[in-house]
Design a protein around this motif. Structure first.
Motif, mmCIF file in Angstrom:
data_model
loop_
_atom_site.group_PDB
_atom_site.id
_atom_site.type_symbol
_atom_site.label_atom_id
_atom_site.label_comp_id
_atom_site.label_asym_id
_atom_site.label_seq_id
_atom_site.Cartn_x
_atom_site.Cartn_y
_atom_site.Cartn_z
ATOM 1 N N LEU A 38 0.833 -1.209 0.000
ATOM 2 C CA LEU A 38 0.000 0.000 0.000
ATOM 3 C C LEU A 38 0.866 1.256 0.000
ATOM 4 C CD1 LEU A 38 -2.725 -1.141 2.561
ATOM 5 C CD2 LEU A 38 -3.013 -0.827 0.099
ATOM 6 N N TYR B 211 1.976 1.983 -3.508
ATOM 7 C CA TYR B 211 0.974 2.648 -4.343
ATOM 8 C C TYR B 211 1.025 4.164 -4.141
ATOM 9 C CZ TYR B 211 -1.348 -1.606 -5.938
ATOM 10 O OH TYR B 211 -1.633 -2.788 -6.565
ATOM 11 N N ASN B 212 1.230 4.574 -2.879
ATOM 12 C CA ASN B 212 1.334 6.010 -2.616
ATOM 13 C C ASN B 212 2.593 6.588 -3.250
ATOM 14 O OD1 ASN B 212 -1.038 6.080 -1.073
ATOM 15 N ND2 ASN B 212 0.054 5.534 0.804
ATOM 16 N N GLY C 266 -5.166 -0.757 -8.906
ATOM 17 C CA GLY C 266 -5.895 0.202 -8.085
ATOM 18 C C GLY C 266 -5.673 -0.019 -6.604
ATOM 19 N N ARG C 267 -5.305 1.029 -5.874
ATOM 20 C CA ARG C 267 -5.058 0.922 -4.451
ATOM 21 C C ARG C 267 -6.322 0.552 -3.679
ATOM 22 N NH1 ARG C 267 -2.561 6.200 -2.078
ATOM 23 N NH2 ARG C 267 -4.617 6.947 -2.711
ATOM 24 N N SER C 268 -7.464 1.045 -4.120
ATOM 25 C CA SER C 268 -8.719 0.742 -3.423
ATOM 26 C C SER C 268 -9.047 -0.746 -3.491
ATOM 27 C CB SER C 268 -9.864 1.568 -4.023
ATOM 28 O OG SER C 268 -10.020 1.285 -5.404
ATOM 29 N N VAL C 269 -8.666 -1.390 -4.587
ATOM 30 C CA VAL C 269 -8.916 -2.837 -4.716
ATOM 31 C C VAL C 269 -8.059 -3.610 -3.713
ATOM 32 C CG1 VAL C 269 -8.876 -4.815 -6.277
ATOM 33 C CG2 VAL C 269 -9.508 -2.542 -7.138
ATOM 34 N N TYR D 251 -7.038 -2.451 -0.831
ATOM 35 C CA TYR D 251 -7.650 -2.221 0.476
ATOM 36 C C TYR D 251 -8.799 -3.204 0.727
ATOM 37 C CZ TYR D 251 -5.250 2.066 1.908
ATOM 38 O OH TYR D 251 -4.312 2.974 2.339
ATOM 39 N N ALA D 252 -9.567 -3.511 -0.306
ATOM 40 C CA ALA D 252 -10.681 -4.452 -0.169
ATOM 41 C C ALA D 252 -10.197 -5.901 -0.130
ATOM 42 C CB ALA D 252 -11.670 -4.255 -1.320
#
Length: 358
Positions: free
Chosen positions: A238, A241-242, A312-315, A317-318
């Protein structure tokens, strides 16, 4: 950008991060506290408790000090039997206390033994002599009963053998003129114990199957350490990704460093836990170190693949909590489902923690 210098910088940055520092400190704290909290005694706590009580013909309880000789021999065998036995026995003088122990689960089961047990057996009465008290949640009563039967056999076999020699054998006339009853019983007891009559060979001693507090507390700990190391790798992914939003850091070497750095720190402290918590180490220090290095390589390869496939970072996270929870359930952290569900023997290798626990 020099990957080695970046790794050192990243390690320093992680050590100075309060949230990650708390996670790191939790591991050595566990290494200190768990040995102090967990008792490593291997006495009665590691056995399944059962009770017994002796009653007379009117079903009145007989005090332990008033037992007949043959019953006293039986209870002595039960109380001080094989030290490696899975079961321990306790005598009672109060029927209500005995029943309460069974109902509460403190006793797996209990036995109401008649005072004239052996005289009735020698007279040919062999059925419904002992009453067994048990509860619906008891699961080992049949095994406990086998231990009781073995103790009864040890007590009754000598007198029965002597009766046969005196009354029915071809040498009946020689007893006691040529050989005394005491000598017969002594010889019988010697041969019964030395395996010359019959014996059992246990490939796994009963003690190996005892369930102790130590085993319950420590058995999932290595699996939890493996999941924590994987969690650290996810946090590194993560972070990448940032960092990758800046084209300067959107490189493969940067991604490797970002994922590897937190796993290195967690693995180091997990290794210290394994060293200092008794019962966690399997083999020697070198073996444990190799297993941790191998596990880090497997996790690194997995996370590099995931971050390549998922942009995608949001993916992520999920995906992360679902995958980590699945590791706890489907890999053998708490229980090996492959022993009960054949499909899980293959499916568990989808979850990285299984590689460390194999």
């Amino acid at each position: 950008m020099n990957p080695f210098r970046l790794l050192l910088f990243r390690l320093r940055s992680l050590i100075l991060t309060p949230a990650f520092l708390v996670l790191l400190l939790a591991l050595p704290v566990a290494a200190v506290l768990i040995p102090a909290v967990v008792s490593y005694d291997t006495g009665v706590d590691d056995t399944v408790a059962a009770g017994y009580i002796v009653v007379d013909e009117e079903n009145e309880v007989i005090a332990i000090d008033d037992y007949a000789d043959d019953i006293e021999q039986l209870t002595a065998i039960l109380d001080h039997g094989d030290p490696d036995s899975l079961f321990s026995f306790k005598g009672f003088e109060d029927m209500n206390e005995l029943r309460a122990g069974v109902v509460s689960g403190d006793l797996e089961c209990a036995y109401v033994i008649p005072e004239d047990l052996f005289s009735r057996m020698r007279a040919g009465d062999k059925k419904n002599l002992i009453t067994i008290l048990t509860s619906p949640k008891s699961s080992l009563t049949a095994l406990v009963s086998e231990t009781v039967y073995a103790a009864i056999f040890e007590c009754v076999s000598g007198p029965v053998f002597l009766d046969y020699l005196k009354d029915e054998s071809a040498i009946a006339d020689a007893i006691p003129s040529l050989i005394s009853e005491e000598e017969v019983l002594s010889e019988q007891a010697a041969h019964q114990q030395d395996g010359s009559t019959f014996s059992f060979l246990y490939e796994n001693t009963p003690k190996a199957h005892a369930v102790s507090r130590n085993a319950v507390l420590l058995s999932p700990l290595k699996g939890l350490l493996a999941v924590i190391i994987l969690l650290a790798g996810f946090t590194g992914a993560l972070t990448y990704y940032n960092a990758a939003e800046n084209p300067l850091y959107a490189r493969f070497s940067v991604r490797v460093v970002m994922i590897l750095a937190p796993m290195l720190l967690c693995s180091l402290l997990a290794f210290l836990c394994i060293l200092f918590i008794p019962g966690l180490m399997e083999g020697n220090v070198f073996t444990e170190l190799v297993r941790l290095v191998f596990y880090q390589i497997i996790c690194l390869a997995f996370l590099l693949l995931i971050t390549t496939l998922i942009r995608g970072r949001s993916v992520i996270y999920a995906f992360m909590p679902v995958y980590l929870l699945s590791c706890l359930i489907f890999s053998p952290v708490f229980i090996d489902l492959g022993q009960f569900i054949p499909m899980m023997r293959t499916l568990k290798w989808v979850f990285m923690s299984s590689f460390y626990l194999m």
